[in-house]
Design an enzyme around this catalytic site. Structure first.
Site, PDB file in Angstrom:
ATOM      1  N   GLU A   6       0.787  -1.380  -0.312  1.00 29.33           N
ATOM      2  CA  GLU A   6       0.291  -0.207  -0.151  1.00 29.33           C
ATOM      3  C   GLU A   6       0.986   1.361  -0.449  1.00 29.33           C
ATOM      4  O   GLU A   6       0.496   1.973   1.027  1.00 29.33           O
ATOM      5  CB  GLU A   6      -1.200  -0.352   1.411  1.00 29.33           C
ATOM      6  CG  GLU A   6      -2.676  -1.457   0.453  1.00 29.33           C
ATOM      7  CD  GLU A   6      -2.946  -1.153   2.196  1.00 29.33           C
ATOM      8  OE1 GLU A   6      -2.771  -0.369   2.707  1.00 29.33           O
ATOM      9  OE2 GLU A   6      -3.674  -1.785   2.157  1.00 29.33           O
ATOM     10  N   GLU A  36      -5.659  -7.979  -0.453  1.00 28.45           N
ATOM     11  CA  GLU A  36      -5.821  -7.965   0.960  1.00 28.45           C
ATOM     12  C   GLU A  36      -7.447  -7.806   0.444  1.00 28.45           C
ATOM     13  O   GLU A  36      -7.734  -7.041   0.057  1.00 28.45           O
ATOM     14  CB  GLU A  36      -5.353  -6.539   1.510  1.00 28.45           C
ATOM     15  CG  GLU A  36      -4.054  -7.319   2.300  1.00 28.45           C
ATOM     16  CD  GLU A  36      -3.811  -5.876   3.462  1.00 28.45           C
ATOM     17  OE1 GLU A  36      -4.333  -4.994   3.671  1.00 28.45           O
ATOM     18  OE2 GLU A  36      -2.668  -5.314   3.856  1.00 28.45           O
TER      19      GLU A  36
END
Length: 791
Positions: A607, A719
């Site tokens: 991320e 995720e």
């Protein structure tokens, strides 16, 4: 080498016949008990190349007990060497005298561009070369009268071809070529050995600059071959003096030892499950630094192939993959075909013998440091002190230095600061000179006490075949190693690595893929530094345990495009955290993990977000890809999307990632998605308040999945997760996973692992019972391969 090389080759051939071609100390130029004295200028003074020669002998011939001396002084020419020979060089009573001069003899200042055309300049250049010949001749006369055996080294190069910022004194390298020719003449006259640096380094430098005109094997000053050039020099010295290539070489077939060179094998047992045996080698592998300059040197010269062969060959194994362990430590997974061809164990830095060699290397570095201190003393004496003060009371020396510094302080401030530094160093070291000489002897004794090879137990265990890597899998994130605000923190207090129990649970549920998070600050404590061995061992233990369970591992650098530097968070691309730092990390990780056949991919960054406009995520990812491919051309690289890797916003923030260049054409793109209103995965409100629906996940995944299909790329959702409190989220999750499966996109649920505790998204079993999300997750273990579109 020149004509003397013939003599050397004949000598080596004779020794080979006498020893029955087995490797003994007699195979090398230097023999047991020899004293080897390297004489020269700053390149010798620094000690880099001949310290590598020392290390080679200490690991290749552990019984030889050879003493290496440094008699270099920075700034010396052949005449300076001649002036100090009686007091500084001959007292060593060396068996071998290895001499190099030339870089200072040519008088580089004569080649300054501004001086060209100056009256009488060409005659001064000619006279400098003549002086080199005359003075070196006299040095050789002196040395030859002592009975020492001489090795003449041609000078190293001056890089007058690289596009560097430093001033280019064109013509210096040509003058050094004349010096190299003089070395040939004097070698014939005195019947000495010759090591030719000048020709070889020119050729090597030219090959490098054909690819990159700004590159050099010399430093930016065009003179000193630190780092890359120093190792290339050591290679050339060893190669031209007939250093043997073999550390050890064993060939086994079933229960038979077919060959064992420089080693002994016992307790050999072979069966369908593999093989075990004990082996004691007579040598250790030659340990090499894991740093960019070493990597560059090894890409330019075949040092490993020609000087560092620790070969293990096993014939007629059953086809398949095998886990090699030594003394119970996992080393690598190897194919039966690789083993039949022969595997060079010197390339594996986790073997017990390589780790032992690293300890020898540490001592060799200490030995070099003490030598440099001793040479620094001599440098000040010969360059800055009257001879009458060399061995007088230190107070008299200090008074002279104080007077000299006072003068410089009023006349030349820049020179004052420089002089004060080396004068202070001299005043500190000079009283310790005798102790430093004694320490040198003690270090050499210690080197030759810890370098004796031990017997090791080798075991090859047949491994089941890994699942098809071309299929996309579903699995779990194993949370724990990315935990903790303290960086690096304390293991099992601030963070923890996945356990075998966690892996067993995944295997029980049929999952073949683990997304394994780790922190940059823990695995590499300082930028561009070595990987932390404790953390690396823990990471490897997880990967090895997963391999025994036929599980793929995705290494996930869980740092969000940042790391702590000196206690403060820094963004990649900022002055405190350059892009080269994260590229360096991935280069090192790829080197360590490339031989593991269950690494599903290298996840470049979890991320990344809010990156600097001057350093976009695209540029950072490309630098990491390039660094990995220098070491590992096979393993998949997983590129997370920009701005938290959001799947729904992929086209607006990550579309440019399709333009990343991978020479191996093996990229997978990673998106993340959660089902709450802001997509954060915090689920602060109820299903209704978060705007939940059965199709929320599919809708958010579509932009990413359709982008993959449009550009014929592979993708993965790293995720996704749901609360355990409302079964309506289970429907949303089920629909998402069905959609991903149908489109050949795999994924890993966030998250498993006991360190995730009782979090509402955790799927670690509690009191032996599955969490409710698992009833959806275990339905999906494999994604159907996406159909490739025709271009």
């Amino acid at each position: 080498m020149n004509p003397p090389k013939i003599v050397l080759c004949l000598l080596l051939a004779l020794l080979s016949v006498v020893s029955g071609f087995s490797q003994r100390t007699g195979d090398a130029v230097f023999k047991a008990g020899d004293k080897v004295n390297f004489i020269g200028n700053s390149i010798t003074h620094s000690g880099g190349f001949h310290n590598d020669v020392l290390l080679y002998y200490a690991t290749r011939f552990p019984q030889a007990n050879i003493m290496f001396y440094n008699s270099g002084i920075s700034g010396d020419n052949a005449n300076d060497i001649l002036r100090r020979i009686d007091e500084d060089i001959l007292p060593r009573q060396a068996t071998w005298s290895v001499i190099m001069a030339g870089m200072n003899d040519v008088n580089r200042a004569l080649y300054a561009p501004a001086r060209q055309g100056e009256a009488g300049l060409e005659e001064q250049k000619r006279q400098a070369i003549q002086n080199y010949r005359n003075h070196l001749d006299k040095v050789l006369q002196k040395l030859s009268q002592t009975g020492t055996t001489i090795i003449l080294q041609k000078p190293t190069i001056y890089d007058q071809t690289a596009e560097l910022s430093s001033e280019n004194l064109v013509g210096v390298n040509d003058a050094l070529g004349q010096c190299a020719s003089i070395v040939d003449e004097l070698a014939k006259k005195y019947n000495t050995y010759v090591v030719d640096y000048w020709s070889f380094m020119n050729e090597t430098n030219q090959r490098l600059q054909q690819k990159d005109p700004k590159a050099t094997i010399i430093s930016i000053d065009r003179v000193h071959p630190w780092g890359t050039g120093s190792l290339i020099m050591a290679y050339q010295f060893l190669k031209e003096t007939g250093a043997p290539s073999t550390v050890s070489a064993v060939e086994l077939e079933k229960n038979t030892v077919k060959k064992c060179t420089n080693c002994e094998v016992s307790a050999l047992k072979a069966n369908k499950q593999g093989m075990s045996f004990k082996m004691k080698s007579e040598s250790l592998p030659f340990p090499l630094a894991q740093e960019p300059q070493t990597t560059r040197a090894l890409s330019l010269v075949p040092l490993v192939e020609q000087l560092n062969r620790e070969m293990l060959q096993i014939n007629k194994l059953k086809k398949g993959r095998y886990a090699l362990s030594i003394d119970g430590t996992f080393i690598a997974t190897l194919g039966s075909d690789d083993l039949a061809r022969g595997v060079n164990l010197a390339l594996y830095h986790n073997t017990p013998q390589y780790q032992q060699a690293l300890k020898v290397k540490e001592l060799a570095a200490s030995y070099r440091a003490v030598q440099q201190q001793l040479r620094d003393i001599k440098w000040v004496q010969y360059r800055h002190l009257p001879k009458g003060l060399w061995n007088t009371d230190i107070a008299q020396v200090e008074a002279h230095i104080t007077e000299r510094l006072d003068f410089l302080n009023t006349s030349n401030g820049r020179k004052y600061a420089e002089a004060k530094k080396f004068y202070d160093n001299y005043l500190q070291l000079k009283p310790e000179e005798a102790a430093l000489e004694a320490k040198l002897q003690e270090l050499n004794k210690t080197i030759y006490s810890i370098n004796k090879p031990a017997e090791h137990e080798y075991r090859l265990t047949a491994l089941p075949q890994m699942p098809d890597k071309d299929i996309m899998y579903f699995g779990l994130n194993q949370a724990g190693a990315e935990f903790g605000k303290n960086q690096p923190g304390e293991h099992l207090v601030d963070y923890a690595y996945p356990t075998t129990r966690q892996l067993d649970y995944m295997q029980e549920k049929g999952f073949s893929l683990i997304r394994f998070a780790f922190k940059w600050e823990r695995i590499q404590r300082s930028l561009h530094g070595e990987l932390h061995q404790g953390e690396l061992s823990r990471m490897k233990a997880v990967v090895e345990a997963a391999r025994l369970r036929n599980q793929w591992v995705l290494l996930d650098l869980h740092n969000y495009g940042r790391r702590k530097v000196n206690g403060a968070s820094a963004i990649i691309g900022s002055p405190d955290l350059p892009v080269a730092a994260v590229a360096d990390l991935w280069g090192r990780l790829a080197h360590e993990f490339k031989e593991y056949d269950n690494i599903w991919g290298y996840g470049l960054m979890n991320e990344p977000h809010d990156m600097l406009p001057s350093t976009p995520w695209f540029n950072i990812a490309q630098a990491c890809i390039s660094a990995i491919r220098e070491s590992d051309q096979k393993t998949t690289i997983v590129v997370g999307g920009d701005e938290w890797s959001g799947a729904s916003r992929w086209l607006s923030v990550s579309d440019n990632l399709k333009d990343l260049q991978d020479p191996s054409d093996n990229l997978v793109f990673e998106a993340h998605l959660y089902f709450d209103a802001d997509g954060s995965g915090t689920y602060r409100q109820s299903y209704e308040q978060e705007g939940g629906s059965p199709e929320t996940g599919v809708e958010r995944a579509k932009p990413f999945v359709e982008w993959l299909q449009k550009h014929n790329l592979k993708g993965f959702v790293g995720e996704y997760g749901i609360p355990d409190s409302d079964e309506r989220w289970f429907v949303t999750l089920d629909n998402l996973m069905r959609y991903l499966q149908q489109n050949g996109v795999g994924g890993t649920y966030w998250a498993a692992g006991p360190w995730w505790g009782k979090h509402f998204m955790a799927v670690e079993p509690r009191e032996g019972k599955d969490q409710p999300q698992m009833k959806v997750l275990e339905k999906y273990t494999v994604a159907k391969p996406a159909k490739k579109k025709k271009n």
